[in-house]
Each structure stands twice: as C-alpha cells, then as structure tokens.
Design an enzyme around this catalytic site. Structure first.
Site, PDB file in Angstrom:
ATOM      1  N   GLU A   7      31.982  47.916  45.025  1.00  0.00           N
ATOM      2  CA  GLU A   7      30.546  47.509  45.500  1.00  0.00           C
ATOM      3  C   GLU A   7      30.185  48.163  46.937  1.00  0.00           C
ATOM      4  O   GLU A   7      29.089  48.640  47.315  1.00  0.00           O
ATOM      5  CB  GLU A   7      30.452  46.132  45.655  1.00  0.00           C
ATOM      6  CG  GLU A   7      30.320  45.296  43.934  1.00  0.00           C
ATOM      7  CD  GLU A   7      30.053  43.831  44.048  1.00  0.00           C
ATOM      8  OE1 GLU A   7      31.376  43.399  44.235  1.00  0.00           O
ATOM      9  OE2 GLU A   7      29.107  43.365  44.376  1.00  0.00           O
ATOM     10  N   ARG A  51      39.504  51.400  38.804  1.00  0.00           N
ATOM     11  CA  ARG A  51      38.387  51.525  38.247  1.00  0.00           C
ATOM     12  C   ARG A  51      38.161  52.759  37.195  1.00  0.00           C
ATOM     13  O   ARG A  51      37.454  52.669  36.350  1.00  0.00           O
ATOM     14  CB  ARG A  51      37.371  51.585  39.567  1.00  0.00           C
ATOM     15  CG  ARG A  51      37.472  50.667  40.447  1.00  0.00           C
ATOM     16  CD  ARG A  51      37.017  49.371  39.663  1.00  0.00           C
ATOM     17  NE  ARG A  51      36.683  48.222  40.836  1.00  0.00           N
ATOM     18  CZ  ARG A  51      36.598  46.802  40.327  1.00  0.00           C
ATOM     19  NH1 ARG A  51      36.723  46.546  39.149  1.00  0.00           N
ATOM     20  NH2 ARG A  51      36.462  46.100  41.273  1.00  0.00           N
ATOM     21  N   LYS A 102      44.042  46.239  34.974  1.00  0.00           N
ATOM     22  CA  LYS A 102      44.026  45.086  35.879  1.00  0.00           C
ATOM     23  C   LYS A 102      45.364  44.343  35.538  1.00  0.00           C
ATOM     24  O   LYS A 102      45.882  43.784  36.428  1.00  0.00           O
ATOM     25  CB  LYS A 102      43.099  43.862  35.067  1.00  0.00           C
ATOM     26  CG  LYS A 102      41.498  44.305  35.155  1.00  0.00           C
ATOM     27  CD  LYS A 102      41.003  44.005  36.652  1.00  0.00           C
ATOM     28  CE  LYS A 102      39.505  44.019  36.426  1.00  0.00           C
ATOM     29  NZ  LYS A 102      38.878  43.830  37.780  1.00  0.00           N
ATOM     30  N   GLN A 133      39.552  51.565  34.158  1.00  0.00           N
ATOM     31  CA  GLN A 133      38.687  50.392  33.558  1.00  0.00           C
ATOM     32  C   GLN A 133      37.506  51.229  33.105  1.00  0.00           C
ATOM     33  O   GLN A 133      37.101  50.532  31.977  1.00  0.00           O
ATOM     34  CB  GLN A 133      38.243  49.771  34.836  1.00  0.00           C
ATOM     35  CG  GLN A 133      37.363  48.193  34.235  1.00  0.00           C
ATOM     36  CD  GLN A 133      37.227  47.443  35.524  1.00  0.00           C
ATOM     37  OE1 GLN A 133      37.308  47.801  36.859  1.00  0.00           O
ATOM     38  NE2 GLN A 133      36.502  46.207  35.221  1.00  0.00           N
ATOM     39  N   THR A 187      48.339  41.194  40.218  1.00  0.00           N
ATOM     40  CA  THR A 187      47.526  40.262  40.672  1.00  0.00           C
ATOM     41  C   THR A 187      48.217  39.431  41.934  1.00  0.00           C
ATOM     42  O   THR A 187      49.334  39.167  41.281  1.00  0.00           O
ATOM     43  CB  THR A 187      46.911  39.227  39.607  1.00  0.00           C
ATOM     44  OG1 THR A 187      46.344  39.963  38.516  1.00  0.00           O
ATOM     45  CG2 THR A 187      45.953  38.245  40.263  1.00  0.00           C
ATOM     46  N   HIS A 237      27.757  40.014  42.416  1.00  0.00           N
ATOM     47  CA  HIS A 237      28.869  40.865  42.091  1.00  0.00           C
ATOM     48  C   HIS A 237      28.233  41.397  40.431  1.00  0.00           C
ATOM     49  O   HIS A 237      28.447  42.811  40.256  1.00  0.00           O
ATOM     50  CB  HIS A 237      30.439  40.361  41.958  1.00  0.00           C
ATOM     51  CG  HIS A 237      31.458  41.254  41.252  1.00  0.00           C
ATOM     52  ND1 HIS A 237      31.508  42.348  41.772  1.00  0.00           N
ATOM     53  CD2 HIS A 237      31.827  41.066  40.064  1.00  0.00           C
ATOM     54  CE1 HIS A 237      32.771  42.993  41.159  1.00  0.00           C
ATOM     55  NE2 HIS A 237      32.883  42.229  40.033  1.00  0.00           N
ATOM     56  N   GLU A 253      39.090  37.136  45.474  1.00  0.00           N
ATOM     57  CA  GLU A 253      38.887  36.177  44.441  1.00  0.00           C
ATOM     58  C   GLU A 253      39.497  34.715  45.029  1.00  0.00           C
ATOM     59  O   GLU A 253      40.516  34.887  45.941  1.00  0.00           O
ATOM     60  CB  GLU A 253      39.126  36.401  43.145  1.00  0.00           C
ATOM     61  CG  GLU A 253      38.674  37.617  42.448  1.00  0.00           C
ATOM     62  CD  GLU A 253      38.939  37.757  41.179  1.00  0.00           C
ATOM     63  OE1 GLU A 253      39.314  36.999  40.258  1.00  0.00           O
ATOM     64  OE2 GLU A 253      38.929  39.011  40.564  1.00  0.00           O
ATOM     65  N   ASP A 276      42.544  40.526  42.799  1.00  0.00           N
ATOM     66  CA  ASP A 276      42.667  41.064  41.495  1.00  0.00           C
ATOM     67  C   ASP A 276      42.608  42.546  41.475  1.00  0.00           C
ATOM     68  O   ASP A 276      41.471  43.281  41.454  1.00  0.00           O
ATOM     69  CB  ASP A 276      41.706  40.395  40.789  1.00  0.00           C
ATOM     70  CG  ASP A 276      41.680  40.928  39.399  1.00  0.00           C
ATOM     71  OD1 ASP A 276      42.573  41.476  38.614  1.00  0.00           O
ATOM     72  OD2 ASP A 276      40.377  41.162  38.651  1.00  0.00           O
ATOM     73  N   ASP A 323      40.717  35.428  34.391  1.00  0.00           N
ATOM     74  CA  ASP A 323      39.839  35.942  35.342  1.00  0.00           C
ATOM     75  C   ASP A 323      38.332  35.707  34.864  1.00  0.00           C
ATOM     76  O   ASP A 323      37.892  36.495  33.858  1.00  0.00           O
ATOM     77  CB  ASP A 323      40.195  37.306  35.724  1.00  0.00           C
ATOM     78  CG  ASP A 323      39.643  37.606  37.118  1.00  0.00           C
ATOM     79  OD1 ASP A 323      39.246  36.912  37.862  1.00  0.00           O
ATOM     80  OD2 ASP A 323      39.475  38.774  37.308  1.00  0.00           O
ATOM     81  N   GLU A 364      39.682  43.149  44.412  1.00  0.00           N
ATOM     82  CA  GLU A 364      38.721  42.131  44.059  1.00  0.00           C
ATOM     83  C   GLU A 364      39.086  40.936  44.724  1.00  0.00           C
ATOM     84  O   GLU A 364      40.201  40.150  44.444  1.00  0.00           O
ATOM     85  CB  GLU A 364      38.628  41.785  42.414  1.00  0.00           C
ATOM     86  CG  GLU A 364      38.187  43.097  42.125  1.00  0.00           C
ATOM     87  CD  GLU A 364      37.666  42.776  40.295  1.00  0.00           C
ATOM     88  OE1 GLU A 364      38.131  41.708  39.985  1.00  0.00           O
ATOM     89  OE2 GLU A 364      36.878  43.558  39.958  1.00  0.00           O
TER      90      GLU A 364
HETATM   91 MN    MN Z   1      38.509  40.042  38.927  1.00  0.00          MN
END
Ligand code: MN
Length: 402
Positions: free
Chosen positions: A348, A227, A243, A230, A247, A125, A191, A223, A118, A189
């Site tokens: 975000e 948080r 993570k 993380q 996925t 971002h 992607e 993904d 990834d 996420e």
């Molecule tokens: Mn990602």
C-alpha cells in the site's frame, strides 16, 4: 504521571508497572522460564514462586501456555500481587535479587502457538488492496462489512522477534507461464494479535461478552508476505505459501487488563452486523503503531481505526462451533489508517511498487531487500496518563536459500 515503582524505570520506556507484559527468557546454561518486563529488567517469576513470594506452579516453563490456561482469576491475582511487590518498598529486599537485566537474557517465543488465524479487519487496507487487485471493480467485496474476513495460517512458523527472515522462493506469474525463484516482492504487514488462554468446548461459540474470560493478552505481529507469490497462488482459496514461511511476534504478551484504558469506540459499523457480532463494550484499541525500515519511520498506523474488533473476531471464529485452544493466535490483519503514511504494508505504501519510499540513507524501497531490518513498535495509553509499549518486533531479511 506514572505509578511509582521502586525499580528504576525510564519514564519513556513504556515498561512501567502499568504494563507488566509476560515473556519467556533464558540465560546461558539455564532452562527457560517465565518473566515479566519492568524497565530494563525482567522479573524472574519462577524464582519468585520458588521463594514463596507469588502463587503458582506455571512459571518454571518454556512457554506461557500453562499460566494462560489457568484463567482470568489467576491472571488477575498474579498481576495484583506483582504490582504490590513492585510498588511497596518493603518488598524490595526480597524481590530485587530476582530482577535480571534484559541485556543478560535471551528472549524466546513466549507462547506455544496452537492455531493461527489472520484477519483482514482494516477497511482502509481492504479498500486499498481491492483497488490494486481489482481495478475498476468494487474495492470491498460484498461480504466484507458483514463478517470479519480471515484465513487459517501456519502456527509452526510463528517466530519470536529477532529471528532472521529467509527470503522465500515460490511461483510467480510470468509472461509465458509461471517462473520460480526468490520472491521479488517481499513485504511486511503491521498487525496486532491476541492470544487465547482458556480453551472453549467444541460446539460452544465464545460470545463477544466473554472475551476477557478466554483471551490472555495482545502482542505485535509482523505477517511477512510475498506479494508476487500471493498474486499467482491466491485464486480462489486465498493466502497459502505467500504467508506461511514466517510470522514474527513480540517476545512480550501484554495482558488484556493492561489495555483497559486504551479501549475506545470503533468506527461506526454500517450495515449493523448480525446479532452474534454485537458487542456491548467499545473494543477498538487506541494503539499507535510505528513501522521502521533500517531505522527510518515509514508509517504510523493507528489501530483505533480497525473496523472489526477483537471480540467480534473471536465470536466469528467460534460461531460455527470451532473450539479454542490455549495458545491460539488471532492477528488483526494489516493495520492501515486513512492517510498514506498510516499504511501498514509496503504494497500500500508504494502502491504495488509504483511510488517508492525513501529511507534515511537516501536509498529507495518498493519492497524489502536482503539485509533490510524492519521494526514494529506500538504504544497505548494507561490509566495514569503515561503510555505503555507493546514489545517491539524486529526482523532482518537474509538471502533466499533455494
Ligand atoms: Mn496479514
């Protein structure tokens, strides 16, 4: 104006004959096999091959990997032949019996995922995350504009669209030491990923100009990210359990050849990257992504704004001699544009929970709640002016089990 196929295809479906994405499907009591999507149907390639209408021994299979390993000449020949079969009315009597309504099949994970990488390729971002994670410091770290930053993820937990996502538990930072429990900051996420078909030999980097010889196609990726986990575990080595729990990918892999009309120039790269990252062709992709939570569109990230392109990511991932395997999945990193409503994750969009987003039912979200359903969609231009769709990625959050 779309290319004419004798299959009944809704003009807005995104699954016209310009697309022809590959997937794996099954029907009750039958073995999985490979098909391509056309309108509201899947065309059974295993049966087409048995009937002698197409070449290939790759399609009576539970994954695309054998076909992906066959190489570009085989991919092109099959795409050309399928286009002929689906546009020339004279083939209709032989082909039509092998069209199966999508509502009658189960779509499975299309590829056996080998390795999973990834990246972190959106400047918007990376800048937003830098501002939140390192307030007062430089938003971008010194390496960011010199190489496509990435990490190796967990291939065994790449799931097909529709798989329920169990809220993960883990360690979070606490007032007096870490606490353990279900994540309180479950995020998405949005992607775009690309999938390797033809392997490379150890010690032989894949140049940007050789992208099409190795890469089979593109797919949407979610993904999922915890948080709070993380933020506590990530120093100094980066994402790990935050993570690796899940996925999600689309059930359909859109061939590279279907996206040629979507190629556009990427944003200017300043400073100029090292020579191995130079790319002769424009390889940003003009994909319009849409993120929906419980039916409400919360963001429309533009993939064309990504700073690092797919061939640059591939060249970087192999420049040390690491070899490619069939089924390797490379995801772009969260796609975020310059505008607020173009951000590809809730961290975000809500600025780490400070500015909730409102959903259609009037409720607000900072991060995902149990029962929430997230859908990612994307479309791309085709040579005929229509738009093709990448298969959507759906996931519903279910309560933690630990
Ligand atoms: Mn990602």
């Amino acid at each position: 104006m779309t290319t004419v196929t004798w299959v009944e295809v809704n003009e807005d479906s995104g699954f016209g004959v310009e697309n022809l994405p590959y997937g794996v499907f099954s029907r009750p009591g039958e073995l999985p096999r490979v098909g391509v999507a056309i309108g509201e149907h899947v065309l059974d390639l295993a049966e087409l091959a048995t009937a002698g209408l197409i070449e290939g021994r790759w399609f009576a299979s539970g994954s695309l990997n054998a076909f992906m390993a066959a190489g570009r000449a085989s991919w092109q020949a099959n795409r050309t032949r399928l286009t002929e079969l689906l546009t020339d009315e004279s083939h209709r009597p032989q082909v039509e019996p092998h069209l199966i309504p999508l509502r009658d099949v189960e779509l499975l994970r299309p590829i056996e995922v080998a390795d999973y990488v990834d990246f972190y390729a959106s400047e918007h971002h990376a800048t937003n995350m830098g501002r939140m994670l390192r307030p007062g410091g430089d938003a971008l770290l010194p390496n960011w504009k010199h190489l496509p930053v990435g990490y190796h993820g967990r291939s065994g937990t790449v799931f097909p669209s529709g798989t329920p996502i169990v809220r993960p538990s883990g360690q979070r930072r606490g007032e007096s030491g870490p606490t353990f429990g279900p994540t309180l900051k479950l995020d998405i996420e949005a992607e775009v990923g690309f999938v390797a078909g033809v392997p490379s030999a150890p010690g032989h980097p894949v140049a940007t100009g050789d992208f099409r010889d190795h890469i089979f196609g593109f797919t949407l990726v979610n993904d999922w990210s915890a948080r709070d986990v993380q933020g506590w575990e990530g120093q100094p080595l980066g994402p790990f359990l935050a993570k690796s729990f899940a996925t999600s990918i689309s059930p359909w892999i859109t061939p590279v050849a279907a996206l040629e009309a979507a190629r556009v120039a990427p944003p200017p790269q300043d400073p100029v990257p090292l020579p191995y990252l130079h790319c002769d062709e424009p390889w940003a992709l003009d994909l319009d992504i849409e993120v929906l939570i419980n039916g409400q569109t919360v963001s429309r990230p533009p993939f064309s704004t990504m700073y690092w392109t797919a061939p640059q990511q591939l060249a970087h991932a192999t420049v040390n001699g690491a070899s490619l395997r069939t089924g390797d999945l490379f995801a772009s990193g969260t796609v975020s544009g310059p505008e607020r409503l173009q951000r590809g994750c809730l961290m975000e969009l809500t600025w780490n929970g400070r500015e909730p987003v409102e959903l259609a039912d009037g409720t607000k979200r900072t991060f995902l709640e149990d029962g929430d359903t997230v859908i990612l969609r994307a479309t791309a231009p085709t040579p005929t002016g229509s738009r093709l769709a990448l298969g959507e990625v759906v996931g519903t959050i279910v309560p933690a089990t630990t």
